[in-house]
Design an enzyme around this catalytic site. Sequence first.
Site, mmCIF file in Angstrom:
data_model
loop_
_atom_site.group_PDB
_atom_site.id
_atom_site.type_symbol
_atom_site.label_atom_id
_atom_site.label_comp_id
_atom_site.label_asym_id
_atom_site.label_seq_id
_atom_site.Cartn_x
_atom_site.Cartn_y
_atom_site.Cartn_z
ATOM 1 N N TRP A 47 -18.385 30.992 0.067
ATOM 2 C CA TRP A 47 -19.650 31.069 0.819
ATOM 3 C C TRP A 47 -19.422 31.894 2.077
ATOM 4 C CZ3 TRP A 47 -19.547 29.368 5.806
ATOM 5 C CH2 TRP A 47 -18.635 28.375 6.162
ATOM 6 N N GLU A 90 -13.979 25.751 17.075
ATOM 7 C CA GLU A 90 -13.787 26.689 15.948
ATOM 8 C C GLU A 90 -13.626 28.125 16.463
ATOM 9 O OE1 GLU A 90 -13.388 26.033 12.802
ATOM 10 O OE2 GLU A 90 -14.196 24.022 12.499
ATOM 11 N N GLU A 125 -11.230 30.092 7.929
ATOM 12 C CA GLU A 125 -11.647 29.357 9.130
ATOM 13 C C GLU A 125 -12.621 30.164 9.993
ATOM 14 O OE1 GLU A 125 -11.168 26.400 10.591
ATOM 15 O OE2 GLU A 125 -9.949 25.494 9.035
ATOM 16 N N HIS A 128 -16.286 29.490 9.995
ATOM 17 C CA HIS A 128 -16.847 28.279 10.608
ATOM 18 C C HIS A 128 -17.500 28.578 11.955
ATOM 19 C CE1 HIS A 128 -13.656 25.858 8.135
ATOM 20 N NE2 HIS A 128 -14.495 26.543 7.380
ATOM 21 N N GLU A 178 -6.808 18.956 10.456
ATOM 22 C CA GLU A 178 -7.794 19.350 9.444
ATOM 23 C C GLU A 178 -8.582 18.117 8.985
ATOM 24 O OE1 GLU A 178 -8.605 22.376 8.772
ATOM 25 O OE2 GLU A 178 -6.863 23.677 8.685
ATOM 26 N N THR A 181 -11.106 17.365 11.810
ATOM 27 C CA THR A 181 -12.286 18.255 11.813
ATOM 28 C C THR A 181 -13.170 17.965 10.611
ATOM 29 O OG1 THR A 181 -10.909 19.982 10.853
ATOM 30 C CG2 THR A 181 -11.370 20.180 13.186
ATOM 31 N N ASP A 210 -14.391 22.772 3.471
ATOM 32 C CA ASP A 210 -13.252 23.674 3.716
ATOM 33 C C ASP A 210 -12.123 22.925 4.422
ATOM 34 O OD1 ASP A 210 -14.630 25.865 2.743
ATOM 35 O OD2 ASP A 210 -14.587 27.015 4.618
ATOM 36 N N GLU A 211 -12.487 22.161 5.444
ATOM 37 C CA GLU A 211 -11.468 21.439 6.233
ATOM 38 C C GLU A 211 -10.701 20.470 5.332
ATOM 39 O OE1 GLU A 211 -11.237 22.876 8.905
ATOM 40 O OE2 GLU A 211 -13.075 23.008 10.090
ATOM 41 N N HIS A 214 -8.227 22.427 3.329
ATOM 42 C CA HIS A 214 -7.094 22.839 4.174
ATOM 43 C C HIS A 214 -6.182 21.650 4.475
ATOM 44 C CE1 HIS A 214 -9.774 26.362 5.794
ATOM 45 N NE2 HIS A 214 -9.389 26.537 4.552
HETATM 46 FE FE LIG Z 1 -9.691 23.684 9.980
HETATM 47 FE FE LIG Z 2 -12.688 24.982 10.927
#
Ligand SMILES: [Fe+2]
Ligand SMILES: [Fe+2]
Length: 339
Positions: A47, A90, A125, A128, A178, A181, A210-211, A214
Amino acid sequence: MEISSRHQINQKKQMIIPNTRLEVMKALEPSMDNLMEKYLRSIEENWQPSDLLPDSKDENFFEEVREIQGLAREMNYDLWAVLIGDTITEEALPTYESWLMDVEGIDQYSRNGWSKWVRAWTAEENRHGDLLNKYLYLSGRVDMRQMEISTQYLLADGFDIGTGRDPYRNFVYTSFQELATNISHRRVASGAKKTGNARLAKICGVIAADEARHASAYSHFIKMIFEMDASEIMLAFDDMMKKKIVMPAHLLRESGQPQGELFAHFSDAAQRTNVYTTFDYIEILESLLKEWSIDKVNGLTDNAEKARDYLMALPGRLRRIAERIKIPEKQYSFKWIGV
Ligand SMILES: [Fe+2]
Ligand SMILES: [Fe+2]
């Protein structure tokens, strides 16, 4: 009796596996291509911020912006402040990338697997801060100049997370962070959903996903390290928890303030809105203890055994302290929020 047999296993292990950070990093480096494929998304399919924002080429653009602005006004003040603070955090990504690039074994000049990981992680990242910043700009409820001043300060101030250039301490930190977040973005998403702000819920939801990916990656790195250098990684984990995991924005400030002055207000707002609390900190620790099967690691040195005992008892100790902590109820007036 048991201790001496543990020593023997450990000595044997150290004979056949590398026992320094750099050797371990080198031994793991060839796995990075597979790990990147497992934990990162292809750029073509990932995305992008524009997928979640109104298209300024579109004739409905202004109508969509008006809708964004109406819903932004409905958001709880503290929750909104936390969203801005999360965005600034971020946006300080250059600090995190340069920090990681300097970690022992992550060599950007030779372009090894580790530096490839750091670049690809940074590239994910970066979406974000980009997405959140654009959303906040459109929201009409942010003093953008004030937010930008805080961002510039945070970048200029950097951070001090207590890891040094040690890959073990850094991966413990990133595993923890991670997850933190993920929680924070996820809770803002559910807060947004409650006021009918589906777009913001989606925005924070995709970032949270995503976090989580990660977090799984960094946690996987630690698991691999446990297989090769259990005592040292245990000691690194212990050291990081003794120092306490500080947030990457711990030096946050707003215009006119000394370094770090704003962080407590940001953190209090996160506690008041239940976006990120002391209990979340403890639950993250518990999930890492479980994920890395800390209670079952064997072949440890005496010091690492002591570290393990400390770590296993830590959630209980922190819980007793957390129950006594009082969160200030009074709202702080952030310069970031114009209205
Ligand atoms: Fe992150
Ligand atoms: Fe992030």
